[in-house]
Design a protein around this motif. Structure first.
Motif, short mmCIF file in Angstrom:
data_model
loop_
_atom_site.label_atom_id
_atom_site.label_comp_id
_atom_site.label_asym_id
_atom_site.label_seq_id
_atom_site.Cartn_x
_atom_site.Cartn_y
_atom_site.Cartn_z
N PRO B 275 0.83 -1.23 0.00
CA PRO B 275 0.00 0.00 0.00
C PRO B 275 0.85 1.27 0.00
O PRO B 275 0.45 2.30 -0.52
CB PRO B 275 -0.80 -0.11 1.31
CG PRO B 275 -0.35 -1.34 2.00
CD PRO B 275 0.52 -2.13 1.10
N TYR B 276 2.05 1.14 0.58
CA TYR B 276 2.96 2.28 0.65
C TYR B 276 3.21 2.89 -0.73
O TYR B 276 3.42 4.09 -0.86
CB TYR B 276 4.27 1.74 1.23
CG TYR B 276 5.26 2.77 1.68
CD1 TYR B 276 4.97 3.63 2.74
CD2 TYR B 276 6.51 2.86 1.08
CE1 TYR B 276 5.91 4.56 3.18
CE2 TYR B 276 7.45 3.80 1.52
CZ TYR B 276 7.14 4.64 2.56
OH TYR B 276 8.06 5.56 2.99
N TYR B 277 3.24 2.06 -1.76
CA TYR B 277 3.58 2.55 -3.09
C TYR B 277 2.35 2.90 -3.93
O TYR B 277 2.48 3.49 -4.98
CB TYR B 277 4.42 1.51 -3.84
CG TYR B 277 5.79 1.35 -3.23
CD1 TYR B 277 6.72 2.39 -3.30
CD2 TYR B 277 6.14 0.19 -2.57
CE1 TYR B 277 7.97 2.25 -2.72
CE2 TYR B 277 7.40 0.06 -1.98
CZ TYR B 277 8.31 1.09 -2.07
OH TYR B 277 9.54 0.97 -1.49
N GLU B 278 1.18 2.47 -3.44
CA GLU B 278 -0.05 2.77 -4.18
C GLU B 278 -0.20 4.26 -4.39
O GLU B 278 0.02 5.05 -3.47
CB GLU B 278 -1.27 2.25 -3.41
CG GLU B 278 -1.70 0.88 -3.85
CD GLU B 278 -2.98 0.48 -3.14
OE1 GLU B 278 -3.48 -0.60 -3.43
OE2 GLU B 278 -3.48 1.25 -2.29
N ASP B 279 -0.63 4.64 -5.55
CA ASP B 279 -0.88 6.05 -5.86
C ASP B 279 0.36 6.91 -5.80
O ASP B 279 0.26 8.14 -5.82
CB ASP B 279 -1.92 6.68 -4.89
CG ASP B 279 -3.22 5.92 -4.92
OD1 ASP B 279 -3.55 5.38 -5.99
OD2 ASP B 279 -3.87 5.86 -3.86
N ASP B 280 1.54 6.33 -5.66
CA ASP B 280 2.74 7.15 -5.72
C ASP B 280 3.22 7.14 -7.17
O ASP B 280 3.86 6.20 -7.63
CB ASP B 280 3.82 6.62 -4.77
CG ASP B 280 4.99 7.59 -4.69
OD1 ASP B 280 4.75 8.75 -4.29
OD2 ASP B 280 6.10 7.22 -5.08
#
Lengths: 323, 323
Positions: B275-280
């Protein structure tokens, strides 16, 4: 190991002091202990002994009913995210003595708390404090016009603080028109516009600016085709030079004669044949790349402005296109 | 303009002094002149007046038969290629007074000679001299552990000295094996190995070293596929992060537990879905590029060691292949 003897006045913090000794100090023995004073014997590494003797009393809060120890002020600061402390540069004591005492007391306090790196920014106007900080064990880290940053690494073992900025970033600009001519400037030899980027300037903007400054030509950035990484250049630091292709938007050469002897549109063949560049493998390779890029036989990197949720920054990613 | 009056003793250098005034001083009038002394009246810009009054006598050599003026020592140094002076850091007077006099006299001497930028490197051990140099008009330029560099710009107008190094250079390493797994390390979230390159280290070497340090995996460098340019990061400086593709040469994960919580080979799909990288947008674009490069649908830059005749340096040119 060395032995340090110290007599202290007892205070409300005595117990936490007795048990909460910082790394590197090994409590050995309470020699005498009354209701108001104690004599303690410590063993500690010889390197820390002098510092300990000077500063041990500072970590004790005075017993409010009978204050026997004057507490020097601690430096104001805030914690960083790596277990370190950033000293507030606007709160430094002005007098040399007060600053020295505050540094000693604060360092001891931070050692007890297990802090790691300490950052001390000294403004030009406070330069009198620099020798004192150095004497207390700080070292230079980096500087900019107006200030110098000093650091102190508390833990034993090698300093894990990040290095100071190490690189100058330059650009070289290849601009070519329909007649296979490039705007070149002359300061002895005819060369492509080059220069360092300004503080917080983007690579493509720096390239456009340098072409304008050296030749007067307006351009738009096409792509970055190669870069050179060189070490031990100015001040033993490193250099990255990005070769950029730009498209001319104007044709009139205008120069600032204080900066540049002359500038002109120069036929690419004439440029290449200058003896100055003969046998220079690096220049030849770069020119070959620029010509290939101009003839669409080479793909470089373009700039894409992207947001990173992770660090909240809008920045440029330079990359090729995915096939 | 301000008026400065000064009485001087006549010496063998008097005539050259009378006519060889530095920029900014306009000689107006000889008030009295005998065989041994002269009283002169100058007009000069107010900003230079104080400096002139203090230092004018220093530029005169004493008349050997009747020395009436003590000449302070001039600082030792050498000319740089831009019309400036680099002071020899090993020749600085140790005493504060001698240093202050030598700085004043030398600056006046260099002004007369039309010099431009002056570079003064002060070692940590000489930190007492820092406040004196600042008081004499120097400013901080850059620093490294062990020294601080100060500069003085003599001509009127803006300082044309190059800026201090402005960039930290980092690498991010994408290593992928035949099972589409990447070695990742964890300090809260699973991430690709990243880090700053060391002093004078090459980008590809830094990438290999960081992968080894964070995961224990041995690698070889394949190509640099993209880089991010971000501003106002640490100490308001800029950052270039080079994304490198590497090929694993070993498979056993080994970590230094003081540095890294844990490391493992992580399936690429599992890595991406964090999730940390989602939407980044930035991370997603970089991962897309790395996957395309792994599948041979993307070309990055490789490193080529080349010699430059122009500056006599062996350095790396990072570029694509010419089609």
């Amino acid at each position: 190991m060395a032995v340090a003897m110290i007599s202290i006045s007892l205070t409300q913090d005595y117990c936490s002091f007795k048990w909460g000794l910082p790394n590197g100090f090994l409590r050995k023995q309470i020699l005498t202990e009354t209701s108001t004073t104690a004599k303690l014997k410590f063993s500690c590494p010889p390197t820390l002994e002098a510092s300990f003797k000077k500063t041990a009393i500072y970590v004790l809060s005075p017993n409010k009913s009978s204050p026997s120890v004057m507490m020097p002020e601690l430096l104001d600061g805030w914690n960083d995210e790596y277990g370190g402390v950033i000293i507030n540069p606007e709160s430094l004591p002005m007098s040399a003595n007060a600053f020295a005492s505050a540094v000693q007391a604060s360092l001891f306090n931070w050692k007890m708390k297990g802090k790691k790196g300490v950052w001390l920014k000294i403004l030009k106007e406070q330069a009198d404090l620099v020798p004192i900080a150095i004497q207390e064990g700080f070292n230079f880290h980096h500087a900019q016009p107006g200030y110098v940053m000093l650091t102190y690494w508390i833990p034993s073992g090698p300093c894990m603080l990040p290095d100071s900025p190490s690189h100058h970033i330059g650009i070289g600009a290849f601009v070519i028109n329909d007649k296979r001519e490039c705007p070149c400037s002359c300061s002895g030899v005819w060369k492509l516009p080059t220069g360092y980027i300004n503080k917080s300037e983007d690579i493509f903007s720096g390239a456009i600016r340098e072409v304008k400054e050296e030749t007067g030509i307006e351009t738009t950035f096409l792509k970055m085709v190669a870069f050179r990484h060189a070490h031990k250049v100015a001040f033993e630091q490193s250099d990255l030079l990005f070769v950029c292709m730009l498209k001319p938007l104007s044709s009139e050469i205008i120069i600032d004669e204080k900066e540049i002897q002359s500038a002109k549109w120069m036929a690419l063949d004439e440029f290449i044949e200058q003896p100055y560049y003969e046998d220079d493998h690096l220049s030849n390779k770069i020119i070959d790349i620029c010509i290939a890029a101009h003839e669409d036989n080479y793909s470089g990197f373009t700039g894409h402005q992207l947001n990173s949720k992770l660090d909240g920054r809008l920045s440029y990613l330079y990359c090729n296109h995915v096939n």
